[in-house]
Structure formats: C-alpha cells, structure tokens
Design an enzyme around this catalytic site. Sequence first.
Site, short mmCIF file in Angstrom:
data_model
loop_
_atom_site.label_atom_id
_atom_site.label_comp_id
_atom_site.label_asym_id
_atom_site.label_seq_id
_atom_site.Cartn_x
_atom_site.Cartn_y
_atom_site.Cartn_z
N HIS A 21 25.74 36.60 40.48
CA HIS A 21 26.94 36.46 39.66
C HIS A 21 27.71 37.79 39.61
O HIS A 21 27.24 38.75 39.02
CB HIS A 21 26.53 36.03 38.25
N HIS B 16 37.14 39.73 38.22
CA HIS B 16 36.87 38.57 37.38
C HIS B 16 38.09 38.07 36.62
O HIS B 16 38.28 36.87 36.43
CB HIS B 16 35.75 38.87 36.38
CA CA Z 1 33.09 33.38 38.46
#
Ligand code: CA
Length: 330
Positions: free
Chosen positions: A37, A79
């Site tokens: 992630h 992000h």
């Molecule tokens: Ca993502």
Amino acid sequence: MSRFLAVLFVLCFMSCNTNKIKIKEVPIKSEKVVIAHRGASGYLPEHTLPSKAMAYAMNVDFIEQDIVLSKDNVPFVIHDIHLETVTNVAVIFPNRNRNDGKFYAIDFTFDELKQLNVSERFDLATNEAIFPKRFPIFKSNFRLHSFQEEIEMIQGLNKSTGKNIGIYPEIKEPEFHQKEGKDISKIVLDVLTKYGYKTKNDNCILQCFDAKELKRIRDKFKSELFLVQLIEFEEEELKLEEFAEYADGIGPWIEQIITGKDKNGKWLISDLVVNAHKNNLKVHAYTFRADQLGGFNTFEELLNIALYEANIDGVFTDFPDKVIDFINKN
Ligand code: CA
C-alpha cells in the site's frame, strides 16, 4: 545388481533427492494476495521510489500506485490531489495555493513538481508526523516521480531479478480531473497499454472508488484489465451484483468486514466477503497497519481474522514483510 542398474539407482536417488530439496526451497505461492500500500510505506515515505523498491524486495504480489495528473497532463504517483501534507510545496511555491489554502497538484507542471522534497506524511497544523514511529519527516532526499518512471523501475526489476511483480494503479478523483478538463482514465489506460498491461494476464489490477468511472473504463474504453471497485460506504455493500457486471473484485475497508465485537468479546464478521464471492468478486481490503491496530491486540490477530476467518483474498498493507511472514507461517 548389475553396474548399469546400480548407476541407474544412484541417478534416480539423486534426482529424487534433488526434487525433494527443490520442493522445500520453493515456497508454495499463497492464494492470498499481498499489495504494498503506497509501497513499503510503514518504513519509507509513501509513494517514493525507494519505498517501492523496498516493497519489491519483500516479494509482494503487487505494488500500488495512486495516480494524479499534473498541469501538463503527466500522470504521477501521489495519494492526494493536493501536495502540502507530503511535500515542502508551501516553502518552494508559497503563493500557489487556491482559496481553500490547498496546493493542488493539477496547478503545477511536472517540472515544478520535480523540485519538491517529499516527506513522511505530516499534520499541517502541528507539523508532527501522522505515524510517529515511522520514518522521520523531511529527512534525506525523496522526490515525486511519474507513473511511467515507476512502471519502468518495477519492469526493470522484473527483468534483473527474474521475478514477476505486478502493479496496482488507482485512478484518483476522476470527477475532479474531468472538471479541470482532463480525462485521467484515458491517460492512465494509454500508459498501461504502452507498457504492455492490457488483459487480466498482464499482472496489473486497476482500481477506483468512482463506480461510474470504473464502469466507463470497462464499457467505453473496453479495457480487459482486472478491475477492482473500491468501496467505503454501507450502501455500496448492496450493489455487489451491479459491480460484478464490470468489476472483478471489490476493495472495502477492514471495518466493513470486521464490524466490532459481540458481548462475549468475539469479533463480528459481516457477510460482505461471502456475498462478494457469490458474485464472483475477489475481496482486497484496506489498510493493514501494524502501527494502527484499531482494537486488535496484535497485527497477527487482525490478519488471522481477516484472512482466515473472514476469508478475504488480499490485503493492502503498509507492512508487506509482516503480512508475508504471517501468511508463510499459516
Ligand atoms: Ca490507493
């Protein structure tokens, strides 16, 4: 025993033995999918190339890229659609914020974005790290990079190591990009096609929170990629049949699967995974963090319930090494 038979016997013994050793040496690939992630973001600032290289070395199945466009239409990896919580944009370009105080990536050319230092994520109000035990804020030298640069690094590593690690791009806020006059999905799909990611066999999973956009990717762009519909709201849990018409999987957050505890202290598991599997949808849940356990005593307890009691198919994690260790032990 004739000499010939003896030799044959020894050869057979040797080869059987070698086979045995081989079986021991090659770990059986788990059915469970480990997705880095934002890279190995528990250890290095999220979405930097070093955090991706570290995740690669941990032998994850997929490395995630969140994609946002620059002013000059370069898809790059970050992000949020704004910059100030992971870069020094407020120092380098002090007057380039919009009225809401935020510095939008889309207002900067890729050349300008390249001038920024990237940091471990921090709280703007207090200037403190969001995850205090992680890499310190504003140390060393990290830079933003394009989606293509990251693909080239992962494909380069696949060549030099002989491994085949996949990419897991997310199209961020397509509606925002549309309002700014940009078709982010078209740009991302063109890059994917150029680098050989075209079908479900090409080791790429494409994800998006926007259901309308993911459906458009399947229907209008005729993409044959593995598509994952990210979800976050309860009402979306009722739309699995709809999602199954175009998507191959869903990406819910952990709390949609493990919903709390009963009066005896036993963890409660929703029927989301069972229902998704009935609709032939894989379930890749987010976000598994060893330093944010949300009521679980240990990371292993959380992983055990999610992977083996709730039976999810994959995890988005900031700590891929810990998840892989856990899966290999189980
Ligand atoms: Ca993502």
